[in-house]
Design a protein around this motif. Structure first.
Motif, mmCIF file in Angstrom:
data_model
loop_
_atom_site.group_PDB
_atom_site.id
_atom_site.type_symbol
_atom_site.label_atom_id
_atom_site.label_comp_id
_atom_site.label_asym_id
_atom_site.label_seq_id
_atom_site.Cartn_x
_atom_site.Cartn_y
_atom_site.Cartn_z
ATOM 1 N N LEU A 397 0.848 -1.197 0.000
ATOM 2 C CA LEU A 397 0.000 0.000 0.000
ATOM 3 C C LEU A 397 0.881 1.242 0.000
ATOM 4 C CD1 LEU A 397 -2.693 -0.957 2.693
ATOM 5 C CD2 LEU A 397 -2.874 -1.202 0.197
ATOM 6 N N GLY A 398 0.402 2.301 -0.650
ATOM 7 C CA GLY A 398 1.122 3.568 -0.662
ATOM 8 C C GLY A 398 0.292 4.669 -0.046
ATOM 9 N N VAL A 399 0.925 5.473 0.806
ATOM 10 C CA VAL A 399 0.271 6.635 1.401
ATOM 11 C C VAL A 399 0.667 7.846 0.560
ATOM 12 C CG1 VAL A 399 -0.023 8.039 3.477
ATOM 13 C CG2 VAL A 399 0.408 5.573 3.675
ATOM 14 N N GLU A 400 -0.306 8.507 -0.023
ATOM 15 C CA GLU A 400 -0.045 9.585 -0.968
ATOM 16 C C GLU A 400 -0.770 10.852 -0.555
ATOM 17 O OE1 GLU A 400 -1.249 8.199 -4.775
ATOM 18 O OE2 GLU A 400 0.330 6.676 -4.935
ATOM 19 N N ALA A 401 -0.193 11.993 -0.965
ATOM 20 C CA ALA A 401 -0.815 13.306 -0.730
ATOM 21 C C ALA A 401 -0.751 14.093 -2.032
ATOM 22 C CB ALA A 401 -0.106 14.053 0.395
ATOM 23 N N VAL A 402 -1.577 15.112 -2.120
ATOM 24 C CA VAL A 402 -1.638 15.959 -3.309
ATOM 25 C C VAL A 402 -1.111 17.341 -2.933
ATOM 26 C CG1 VAL A 402 -3.107 16.943 -5.096
ATOM 27 C CG2 VAL A 402 -3.621 14.670 -4.174
ATOM 28 N N THR A 403 -0.128 17.835 -3.694
ATOM 29 C CA THR A 403 0.437 19.152 -3.429
ATOM 30 C C THR A 403 -0.509 20.243 -3.911
ATOM 31 O OG1 THR A 403 1.586 19.237 -5.568
ATOM 32 C CG2 THR A 403 2.739 18.196 -3.718
ATOM 33 N N ALA A 404 -0.152 21.489 -3.579
ATOM 34 C CA ALA A 404 -0.974 22.623 -4.003
ATOM 35 C C ALA A 404 -1.023 22.747 -5.522
ATOM 36 C CB ALA A 404 -0.426 23.919 -3.391
ATOM 37 N N GLU A 405 0.021 22.222 -6.195
ATOM 38 C CA GLU A 405 0.048 22.270 -7.662
ATOM 39 C C GLU A 405 -0.710 21.116 -8.291
ATOM 40 O OE1 GLU A 405 2.751 22.345 -5.770
ATOM 41 O OE2 GLU A 405 3.105 24.525 -5.823
ATOM 42 N N GLY A 406 -1.258 20.221 -7.477
ATOM 43 C CA GLY A 406 -2.007 19.095 -8.005
ATOM 44 C C GLY A 406 -1.180 17.855 -8.277
ATOM 45 N N ASN A 407 0.083 17.846 -7.859
ATOM 46 C CA ASN A 407 0.936 16.676 -8.066
ATOM 47 C C ASN A 407 0.806 15.712 -6.893
ATOM 48 O OD1 ASN A 407 2.013 17.860 -10.438
ATOM 49 N ND2 ASN A 407 3.443 19.058 -9.194
ATOM 50 N N ARG A 408 0.782 14.430 -7.194
ATOM 51 C CA ARG A 408 0.711 13.406 -6.146
ATOM 52 C C ARG A 408 2.123 13.008 -5.742
ATOM 53 N NH1 ARG A 408 -4.433 11.597 -5.510
ATOM 54 N NH2 ARG A 408 -3.706 9.961 -4.118
ATOM 55 N N ILE A 409 2.365 12.957 -4.441
ATOM 56 C CA ILE A 409 3.667 12.555 -3.929
ATOM 57 C C ILE A 409 3.486 11.408 -2.940
ATOM 58 C CG2 ILE A 409 4.738 14.821 -4.239
ATOM 59 C CD1 ILE A 409 4.284 15.341 -1.267
ATOM 60 N N ARG A 410 4.471 10.533 -2.905
ATOM 61 C CA ARG A 410 4.411 9.406 -1.990
ATOM 62 C C ARG A 410 4.975 9.814 -0.641
ATOM 63 N NH1 ARG A 410 8.150 4.053 -2.211
ATOM 64 N NH2 ARG A 410 9.629 5.583 -1.438
ATOM 65 N N LEU A 411 4.202 9.573 0.401
ATOM 66 C CA LEU A 411 4.657 9.854 1.758
ATOM 67 C C LEU A 411 5.272 8.621 2.408
ATOM 68 C CD1 LEU A 411 1.628 11.981 3.039
ATOM 69 C CD2 LEU A 411 3.754 12.785 1.981
ATOM 70 N N ARG A 412 4.621 7.491 2.232
ATOM 71 C CA ARG A 412 5.104 6.237 2.822
ATOM 72 C C ARG A 412 4.664 5.079 1.954
ATOM 73 N NH1 ARG A 412 3.020 5.124 8.549
ATOM 74 N NH2 ARG A 412 1.156 6.155 7.762
ATOM 75 N N THR A 413 5.346 3.953 2.127
ATOM 76 C CA THR A 413 4.928 2.687 1.534
ATOM 77 C C THR A 413 4.731 1.695 2.669
ATOM 78 O OG1 THR A 413 6.072 3.065 -0.561
ATOM 79 C CG2 THR A 413 5.588 0.793 0.010
ATOM 80 N N LEU A 414 3.619 0.977 2.644
ATOM 81 C CA LEU A 414 3.274 0.059 3.726
ATOM 82 C C LEU A 414 3.511 -1.373 3.269
ATOM 83 C CD1 LEU A 414 -0.084 1.725 4.846
ATOM 84 C CD2 LEU A 414 2.244 2.271 5.570
ATOM 85 N N ARG A 415 4.109 -2.156 4.123
ATOM 86 C CA ARG A 415 4.392 -3.558 3.850
ATOM 87 C C ARG A 415 3.536 -4.451 4.747
ATOM 88 N NH1 ARG A 415 9.158 -4.267 0.900
ATOM 89 N NH2 ARG A 415 9.076 -2.668 -0.708
ATOM 90 N N PRO A 416 3.427 -5.747 4.446
ATOM 91 C CA PRO A 416 2.602 -6.656 5.253
ATOM 92 C C PRO A 416 2.945 -6.596 6.737
ATOM 93 C CG PRO A 416 3.252 -7.740 3.224
ATOM 94 C CD PRO A 416 3.993 -6.434 3.261
ATOM 95 N N GLY A 417 1.884 -6.634 7.560
ATOM 96 C CA GLY A 417 2.048 -6.560 9.001
ATOM 97 C C GLY A 417 1.841 -5.177 9.569
ATOM 98 N N VAL A 418 1.629 -4.175 8.706
ATOM 99 C CA VAL A 418 1.490 -2.786 9.139
ATOM 100 C C VAL A 418 0.014 -2.422 9.210
ATOM 101 C CG1 VAL A 418 1.989 -0.390 8.532
ATOM 102 C CG2 VAL A 418 3.732 -2.150 8.186
ATOM 103 N N VAL A 419 -0.343 -1.653 10.237
ATOM 104 C CA VAL A 419 -1.716 -1.212 10.419
ATOM 105 C C VAL A 419 -1.861 0.201 9.873
ATOM 106 C CG1 VAL A 419 -1.243 -0.326 12.743
ATOM 107 C CG2 VAL A 419 -3.582 -0.922 12.104
ATOM 108 N N VAL A 420 -3.041 0.533 9.327
ATOM 109 C CA VAL A 420 -3.277 1.845 8.760
ATOM 110 C C VAL A 420 -4.698 2.280 9.111
ATOM 111 C CG1 VAL A 420 -4.060 0.889 6.554
ATOM 112 C CG2 VAL A 420 -3.225 3.221 6.638
ATOM 113 N N GLY A 421 -4.892 3.578 9.339
ATOM 114 C CA GLY A 421 -6.199 4.128 9.654
ATOM 115 C C GLY A 421 -6.432 4.340 11.136
ATOM 116 N N GLU A 422 -5.427 4.024 11.967
ATOM 117 C CA GLU A 422 -5.647 4.097 13.410
ATOM 118 C C GLU A 422 -5.597 5.516 13.952
ATOM 119 O OE1 GLU A 422 -1.283 4.216 12.947
ATOM 120 O OE2 GLU A 422 -2.948 3.222 11.945
ATOM 121 N N ILE A 423 -4.878 6.427 13.265
ATOM 122 C CA ILE A 423 -4.760 7.794 13.785
ATOM 123 C C ILE A 423 -6.114 8.487 13.794
ATOM 124 C CG2 ILE A 423 -3.703 10.051 13.378
ATOM 125 C CD1 ILE A 423 -1.263 8.674 12.285
ATOM 126 N N ALA A 424 -6.833 8.416 12.687
ATOM 127 C CA ALA A 424 -8.157 9.051 12.627
ATOM 128 C C ALA A 424 -9.122 8.421 13.611
ATOM 129 C CB ALA A 424 -8.702 8.955 11.202
#
Length: 489
Positions: A397-424
């Motif tokens: 899985l890849g965690v991505e964000a969109v810059t003010a210019e509309g470009n997508r950048i990768r913030l993190r890459t998730l590998r098996p065994g990692v949990v996601v969505g817990e912060i929210a």
């Protein structure tokens, strides 16, 4: 008086016919002097503007001063004048005499103008004592200020340069003294710049890792392999001085008892390299090849990479590689150290994720829903309300964000065994980024309602789940703070 001069009027009307009477071969033969005059005038105006600020004790608008000097030189050149620029000696004299600068400049311009209009006899009316006294006064003032007063203020090497300039002016003249001063100042700058350590080594595994979010077992394994990767971050313009420091750091590691498997050289902050630096890089590659290390260049700009290519530093499988940024360079090293195939989507059958989910609380598996996620699917959307949390069982899985210019950048890459969505889930805020399947993946989902039901029906299991999620967040925060401390060091 200064002397008697002929009363010939010096002003001649400029005409095109005068061009035909010029000795153009003689002008062409003086090309060296013309180039030197332009060179000296260009540097002198820059030096004199900065020194004038020191003399006047106020800031000057450099752009305005250069623009005014350029306009006046164009006018003066069209009328047959010589190159002109700010006169530091006259500025110093006006400051010491505490007179109006505009009036002094006007008088200084009227005297030669009167000589041009009325003849050189006007100059003969100036008392010799005034001219000689001004020259002696200024000369002694500069000598006292720079030779005597500065002897304790300037560093030794800079003071030696001052004495060398003075000796050159006395022996060979002002022009040669200026040239020697510029050359010595350039050499002094190169020596001083070479002493600055522009190469910074950072630790791999413990503090510096890629943005790939890995399970705890893999993070522990990477910490144990910290000596397998040497990370060097280079800054500024790389020339023979700084390149030699880089070479010494590399030689110290590759010739040691445990040479690194990967040598990562980050060039993101490098503004340029010269030919001597390229030679040092070639030597470093030879050392790495002899030690069995692979060199990974990261974030090299196009001009820097082109200069390296001209020197023979090009991509070679298993020896030299180029990555777009440090994050992907470190990911390359980590994947190789963990023996992870580069295409996890094709390797799922050979490398199941079984052992990577050992950190899940016992008894939680019965409450998890297994979901297949095709490649390219957005699992979590930015700004959506909190809800389910997911544990990656297989895939990527890849965690991505969109810059003010509309470009997508990768913030993190998730590998098996990692949990996601817990912060929210804990903050109650909206999602801060998109989570996208970079390869066919399988996730284990548990919804907010299921967690609330666990808290009511199986409080011990719910407490274990929250401890596991809290531990995951604490580990991420610890890693982030550790990296932050290194960046501030």
């Amino acid at each position: 008086m200064v002397g008697s001069f002929d009363s010939v009027i010096l002003w001649k009307t400029w005409t095109l016919s005068a061009l035909g009477g010029a000795d153009w071969l003689g002008v062409l033969g003086s090309w060296a002097g013309i180039v030197i005059a332009v060179f000296v005038a260009t540097f002198a105006i820059l030096f004199n503007i900065s020194d004038s600020e020191r003399v006047l004790d106020r800031d000057l608008d450099t752009n305005r001063e250069l623009r005014d000097a350029g306009v006046l030189n164009v006018i003066s050149g069209a009328l047959g004048g010589i190159p002109g620029y700010h006169a530091l000696s006259f500025t110093e004299l006006v400051k010491r005499m505490d007179v109006n600068a505009r009036a002094a400049g006007l008088v200084a311009a009227l005297v030669p103008l009167a000589a041009v209009v009325f003849g050189a006899k006007v100059v003969g009316l100036i008392p010799r004592m005034i001219v000689g006294g001004v020259l002696v006064f200024l000369g002694l003032a500069f000598i006292v200020e720079w030779v005597w007063d500065k002897r304790r203020l300037l560093p030794l090497l800079e003071y030696v340069v001052v004495l060398a300039i003075l000796a050159a002016v006395i022996v060979w003249g002002f022009l040669i003294g200026v040239v020697i001063g510029i050359v010595l100042a350039a050499v002094l700058f190169a020596v001083s710049y070479g002493r600055i350590d522009l190469v910074r080594e950072v630790a791999f595994g413990e503090t510096y890792r890629s943005n790939v979010d890995r399970p705890a077992t893999e993070r522990d394994e990477l910490r144990g392999l910290s000596d397998s990767v040497q990370i060097l971050r280079v800054s500024g313009f790389v020339f023979f001085g700084s390149a030699n420091r880089l070479l010494e750091r590399i030689r110290g590691r590759v010739e040691g008892t445990t040479p690194p498997r990967f040598l990562v050289i980050d060039l993101r902050r490098v503004t340029g390299v010269d030919s001597s630096a390229v030679v040092s890089f070639v030597k470093a590659l030879s050392l790495a090849e002899a030690a069995g290390s692979e060199v990974v260049f990261t974030a090299a700009s196009d001009p820097v990479r082109a200069q390296l290519a001209r020197g023979g530093v090009a991509e070679v499988e298993g020896l030299i590689s180029f990555e777009p940024d440090l994050d992907r360079g470190l990911q390359r090293c980590e994947d190789a150290l963990l023996s992870a195939p580069p295409d996890l989507a094709e390797a799922l059958a050979e490398h199941p994720a079984g052992g990577r989910l050992d950190g899940l609380p016992p008894g939680l598996a019965a409450h998890l829903e297994r979901v297949s996620v095709p490649e390219g699917t957005v699992l979590l959307h930015r700004d959506e309300p909190p809800g389910d949390i997911y544990v990656l069982e297989s895939g990527r899985l890849g965690v991505e964000a969109v810059t003010a210019e509309g470009n997508r950048i990768r913030l993190r890459t998730l590998r098996p065994g990692v949990v996601v969505g817990e912060i929210a889930l804990y903050t109650g805020g909206t999602r801060t980024a998109d989570v996208v399947a970079e390869a066919p993946s399988v996730v284990l989902r548990i919804g907010r309602e299921s967690i609330e039901r666990l808290e009511a029906e199986e409080p011990e299991l719910a407490a274990t789940l929250h401890r596991w999620l809290a531990t995951t967040l604490a580990e991420r925060l610890t890693d982030t703070m550790r990296t932050f401390d290194v960046l501030l060091d």
